[in-house]
Scaffold this motif. Structure first.
Motif, PDB file in Angstrom:
ATOM      1  N   LYS A 243     -15.765   3.549  10.334  1.00  0.00           N
ATOM      2  CA  LYS A 243     -15.273   4.842  10.779  1.00  0.00           C
ATOM      3  C   LYS A 243     -14.003   5.184  10.010  1.00  0.00           C
ATOM      4  O   LYS A 243     -13.343   4.308   9.455  1.00  0.00           O
ATOM      5  N   ALA A 244     -13.674   6.475   9.993  1.00  0.00           N
ATOM      6  CA  ALA A 244     -12.448   6.895   9.306  1.00  0.00           C
ATOM      7  C   ALA A 244     -11.230   6.186   9.891  1.00  0.00           C
ATOM      8  O   ALA A 244     -10.307   5.814   9.163  1.00  0.00           O
ATOM      9  N   SER A 245     -11.249   5.962  11.209  1.00  0.00           N
ATOM     10  CA  SER A 245     -10.128   5.284  11.858  1.00  0.00           C
ATOM     11  C   SER A 245     -10.022   3.824  11.408  1.00  0.00           C
ATOM     12  O   SER A 245      -8.922   3.270  11.318  1.00  0.00           O
ATOM     13  N   ASP A 246     -11.195   3.202  11.096  1.00  0.00           N
ATOM     14  CA  ASP A 246     -11.193   1.820  10.596  1.00  0.00           C
ATOM     15  C   ASP A 246     -10.514   1.753   9.229  1.00  0.00           C
ATOM     16  O   ASP A 246      -9.696   0.862   8.961  1.00  0.00           O
ATOM     17  N   ILE A 247     -10.865   2.702   8.367  1.00  0.00           N
ATOM     18  CA  ILE A 247     -10.292   2.722   7.019  1.00  0.00           C
ATOM     19  C   ILE A 247      -8.799   2.999   7.077  1.00  0.00           C
ATOM     20  O   ILE A 247      -8.001   2.363   6.380  1.00  0.00           O
ATOM     21  N   LYS A 248      -8.402   3.934   7.913  1.00  0.00           N
ATOM     22  CA  LYS A 248      -6.976   4.252   8.063  1.00  0.00           C
ATOM     23  C   LYS A 248      -6.195   3.012   8.488  1.00  0.00           C
ATOM     24  O   LYS A 248      -5.104   2.738   7.971  1.00  0.00           O
ATOM     25  N   LYS A 249      -6.762   2.244   9.409  1.00  0.00           N
ATOM     26  CA  LYS A 249      -6.104   1.024   9.866  1.00  0.00           C
ATOM     27  C   LYS A 249      -5.994   0.002   8.742  1.00  0.00           C
ATOM     28  O   LYS A 249      -4.959  -0.654   8.573  1.00  0.00           O
ATOM     29  N   MET A 250      -7.051  -0.147   7.945  1.00  0.00           N
ATOM     30  CA  MET A 250      -7.054  -1.117   6.847  1.00  0.00           C
ATOM     31  C   MET A 250      -6.083  -0.702   5.739  1.00  0.00           C
ATOM     32  O   MET A 250      -5.613  -1.540   4.962  1.00  0.00           O
ATOM     33  N   LEU A 251      -5.764   0.591   5.698  1.00  0.00           N
ATOM     34  CA  LEU A 251      -4.801   1.103   4.728  1.00  0.00           C
ATOM     35  C   LEU A 251      -3.381   1.157   5.309  1.00  0.00           C
ATOM     36  O   LEU A 251      -2.524   1.852   4.774  1.00  0.00           O
ATOM     37  N   GLY A 252      -3.160   0.429   6.394  1.00  0.00           N
ATOM     38  CA  GLY A 252      -1.817   0.366   6.977  1.00  0.00           C
ATOM     39  C   GLY A 252      -1.382   1.639   7.651  1.00  0.00           C
ATOM     40  O   GLY A 252      -0.180   1.924   7.731  1.00  0.00           O
ATOM     41  N   GLY A 253      -2.354   2.443   8.138  1.00  0.00           N
ATOM     42  CA  GLY A 253      -2.013   3.688   8.831  1.00  0.00           C
ATOM     43  C   GLY A 253      -1.897   4.886   7.911  1.00  0.00           C
ATOM     44  O   GLY A 253      -1.486   5.964   8.349  1.00  0.00           O
ATOM     45  N   LEU A 254      -2.262   4.713   6.656  1.00  0.00           N
ATOM     46  CA  LEU A 254      -2.170   5.800   5.676  1.00  0.00           C
ATOM     47  C   LEU A 254      -3.111   6.938   6.065  1.00  0.00           C
ATOM     48  O   LEU A 254      -4.298   6.722   6.280  1.00  0.00           O
ATOM     49  N   LYS A 255      -2.578   8.138   6.147  1.00  0.00           N
ATOM     50  CA  LYS A 255      -3.374   9.298   6.556  1.00  0.00           C
ATOM     51  C   LYS A 255      -4.135   9.858   5.377  1.00  0.00           C
ATOM     52  O   LYS A 255      -3.584  10.013   4.279  1.00  0.00           O
ATOM     53  N   GLY A 256      -5.408  10.173   5.569  1.00  0.00           N
ATOM     54  CA  GLY A 256      -6.229  10.722   4.503  1.00  0.00           C
ATOM     55  C   GLY A 256      -6.056  12.225   4.371  1.00  0.00           C
ATOM     56  O   GLY A 256      -5.511  12.894   5.248  1.00  0.00           O
ATOM     57  N   VAL A 257      -6.532  12.747   3.240  1.00  0.00           N
ATOM     58  CA  VAL A 257      -6.538  14.193   3.004  1.00  0.00           C
ATOM     59  C   VAL A 257      -7.851  14.733   3.544  1.00  0.00           C
ATOM     60  O   VAL A 257      -8.931  14.356   3.081  1.00  0.00           O
ATOM     61  N   GLU A 258      -7.772  15.605   4.523  1.00  0.00           N
ATOM     62  CA  GLU A 258      -8.977  16.123   5.165  1.00  0.00           C
ATOM     63  C   GLU A 258      -9.487  17.373   4.466  1.00  0.00           C
ATOM     64  O   GLU A 258      -8.723  18.114   3.839  1.00  0.00           O
ATOM     65  N   GLY A 259     -10.785  17.628   4.596  1.00  0.00           N
ATOM     66  CA  GLY A 259     -11.388  18.822   4.005  1.00  0.00           C
ATOM     67  C   GLY A 259     -11.639  18.657   2.520  1.00  0.00           C
ATOM     68  O   GLY A 259     -11.704  17.545   2.001  1.00  0.00           O
ATOM     69  N   GLY A 260     -11.786  19.732   1.835  1.00  0.00           N
ATOM     70  CA  GLY A 260     -12.021  19.696   0.392  1.00  0.00           C
ATOM     71  C   GLY A 260     -13.332  20.384   0.040  1.00  0.00           C
ATOM     72  O   GLY A 260     -13.338  21.382  -0.666  1.00  0.00           O
TER      73      GLY A 260
ATOM     74  N   PHE B  51      -9.679  -3.802  -2.990  1.00  0.00           N
ATOM     75  CA  PHE B  51     -10.400  -3.661  -1.721  1.00  0.00           C
ATOM     76  C   PHE B  51     -10.538  -5.012  -1.016  1.00  0.00           C
ATOM     77  O   PHE B  51     -10.572  -5.078   0.219  1.00  0.00           O
ATOM     78  N   GLU B  52     -10.611  -6.071  -1.793  1.00  0.00           N
ATOM     79  CA  GLU B  52     -10.642  -7.405  -1.191  1.00  0.00           C
ATOM     80  C   GLU B  52      -9.313  -7.712  -0.505  1.00  0.00           C
ATOM     81  O   GLU B  52      -9.273  -8.292   0.576  1.00  0.00           O
ATOM     82  N   LYS B  53      -8.204  -7.301  -1.126  1.00  0.00           N
ATOM     83  CA  LYS B  53      -6.888  -7.495  -0.513  1.00  0.00           C
ATOM     84  C   LYS B  53      -6.770  -6.723   0.795  1.00  0.00           C
ATOM     85  O   LYS B  53      -6.097  -7.161   1.733  1.00  0.00           O
ATOM     86  N   LEU B  54      -7.417  -5.547   0.848  1.00  0.00           N
ATOM     87  CA  LEU B  54      -7.335  -4.709   2.045  1.00  0.00           C
ATOM     88  C   LEU B  54      -8.226  -5.221   3.170  1.00  0.00           C
ATOM     89  O   LEU B  54      -8.096  -4.767   4.308  1.00  0.00           O
ATOM     90  N   GLY B  55      -9.123  -6.138   2.862  1.00  0.00           N
ATOM     91  CA  GLY B  55      -9.969  -6.722   3.897  1.00  0.00           C
ATOM     92  C   GLY B  55     -11.363  -6.145   3.989  1.00  0.00           C
ATOM     93  O   GLY B  55     -12.084  -6.420   4.960  1.00  0.00           O
ATOM     94  N   PHE B  56     -11.785  -5.347   2.997  1.00  0.00           N
ATOM     95  CA  PHE B  56     -13.156  -4.832   2.998  1.00  0.00           C
ATOM     96  C   PHE B  56     -14.102  -5.969   2.625  1.00  0.00           C
ATOM     97  O   PHE B  56     -14.075  -6.486   1.506  1.00  0.00           O
TER      98      PHE B  56
ATOM     99  N   ILE C 292       0.851  -1.197   0.000  1.00  0.00           N
ATOM    100  CA  ILE C 292       0.000   0.000   0.000  1.00  0.00           C
ATOM    101  C   ILE C 292       0.881   1.238   0.000  1.00  0.00           C
ATOM    102  O   ILE C 292       1.748   1.386   0.866  1.00  0.00           O
ATOM    103  N   LYS C 293       0.660   2.121  -0.970  1.00  0.00           N
ATOM    104  CA  LYS C 293       1.444   3.350  -1.053  1.00  0.00           C
ATOM    105  C   LYS C 293       0.528   4.543  -1.263  1.00  0.00           C
ATOM    106  O   LYS C 293      -0.501   4.444  -1.941  1.00  0.00           O
ATOM    107  N   LYS C 294       0.920   5.659  -0.687  1.00  0.00           N
ATOM    108  CA  LYS C 294       0.165   6.892  -0.870  1.00  0.00           C
ATOM    109  C   LYS C 294       0.326   7.370  -2.306  1.00  0.00           C
ATOM    110  O   LYS C 294       1.406   7.277  -2.883  1.00  0.00           O
ATOM    111  N   ALA C 295      -0.748   7.893  -2.894  1.00  0.00           N
ATOM    112  CA  ALA C 295      -0.706   8.386  -4.276  1.00  0.00           C
ATOM    113  C   ALA C 295      -1.129   9.852  -4.311  1.00  0.00           C
ATOM    114  O   ALA C 295      -1.816  10.348  -3.413  1.00  0.00           O
ATOM    115  N   LYS C 296      -0.673  10.537  -5.353  1.00  0.00           N
ATOM    116  CA  LYS C 296      -1.093  11.919  -5.549  1.00  0.00           C
ATOM    117  C   LYS C 296      -2.556  11.950  -6.000  1.00  0.00           C
ATOM    118  O   LYS C 296      -3.075  10.974  -6.535  1.00  0.00           O
TER     119      LYS C 296
END
Length: 241
Positions: free
Chosen positions: A178-195, A230-235, A159-163
């Motif tokens: 929850k957002a924290s659940d998704i972050k965990k499933m993404l290996g701790g990858l931080k999301g871009v907030e706002g927008g 998404f199946e690989k990530l465990g969703f 899993i790598k962060k992308a532009k």
């Protein structure tokens, strides 16, 4: 035919090979050593045996990097012992001097690279350089190699962060995430907030090289990318948008 001196016959083969290997010739004999104990327990045991037999005596106090020994006996007859051994036996004895248990030489090499890394950091501190990319690469490579040696290859998807890239909703993820659940499933990858007012957080990433994204939309979780990612990530629950 010449034979080995009687006072050397009782030595173990390990002590004989070490004496033949390092201590024949002019005395005193300097010997480079290593702070991480590269030569290991077989070498050290043979060295103690040669000292106990009165063959070696320390010329100066041993340091982590250098030892120097007086040789008190003529070791030239060990040549005849050496040539009488099979090639396989000689190779085994020499190899045993360099083998450690447990063998952590790869870790020792990486730890020594810390000095180089720290020197790089110090150089950047004292310089007026503004491009820290090369320094980040040095530290990143060191940490990756250290992790690989300590815990083995990383398991699971890469899993790598992308532009940011263009996305359209393809999938609907389970609403009670929850957002924290998704972050965990993404290996701790931080999301871009706002927008915007309809989306509070977005993740742009790749899974084994395949681009994907997750974001919230009016309280629902949307996703873009291959379903397999998404199946690989465990969703577990994913449906068409």
């Amino acid at each position: 035919m010449s034979v080995i001196d009687e006072n050397l016959i009782s030595l173990s083969d390990e002590a004989k090979i070490l004496a033949f290997w390092l201590f024949r010739g002019a005395s005193p004999v300097p010997v480079l050593s290593s702070p991480d104990g590269f030569f290991g327990p077989v070498y050290e045991a043979a060295l103690r045996e040669l000292k106990a037999a009165g063959i070696l005596g320390e010329a100066v106090e041993r340091t982590p990097h250098l030892a120097c020994y007086h040789v008190h006996r003529d070791l030239s007859s060990l040549v005849w012992w050496f040539v009488s051994q099979t090639t396989g036996h000689r190779d085994t004895l020499v190899a045993s001097m360099k083998r450690r248990e447990p063998d952590d030489r790869p870790i020792a090499k990486i730890v020594r690279r810390l000095d180089v890394t720290l020197s790089c950091i110090e150089s950047y501190r004292k310089s007026d350089q503004t491009d820290f990319g090369p320094l980040v690469d040095v530290v990143d490579n060191l940490l990756k190699d250290l992790r690989l040696e300590l815990v083995g290859p990383k398991t699971g998807p890469d899993i790598k962060k992308a532009k940011r890239f263009d996305i359209d909703a393809q999938w609907h993820l389970k609403d009670d995430l929850k957002a924290s659940d998704i972050k965990k499933m993404l290996g701790g990858l931080k999301g871009v907030e706002g927008g915007d007012s309809k989306s509070k957080v977005k993740w742009y990433f790749s899974v084994d090289g395949e681009k994907a994204a997750i974001w919230d939309w009016k309280g629902a979780w949307c996703a873009f990318g291959p379903q397999t990612a998404f199946e690989k990530l465990g969703f577990k629950q994913i449906s068409k948008w």
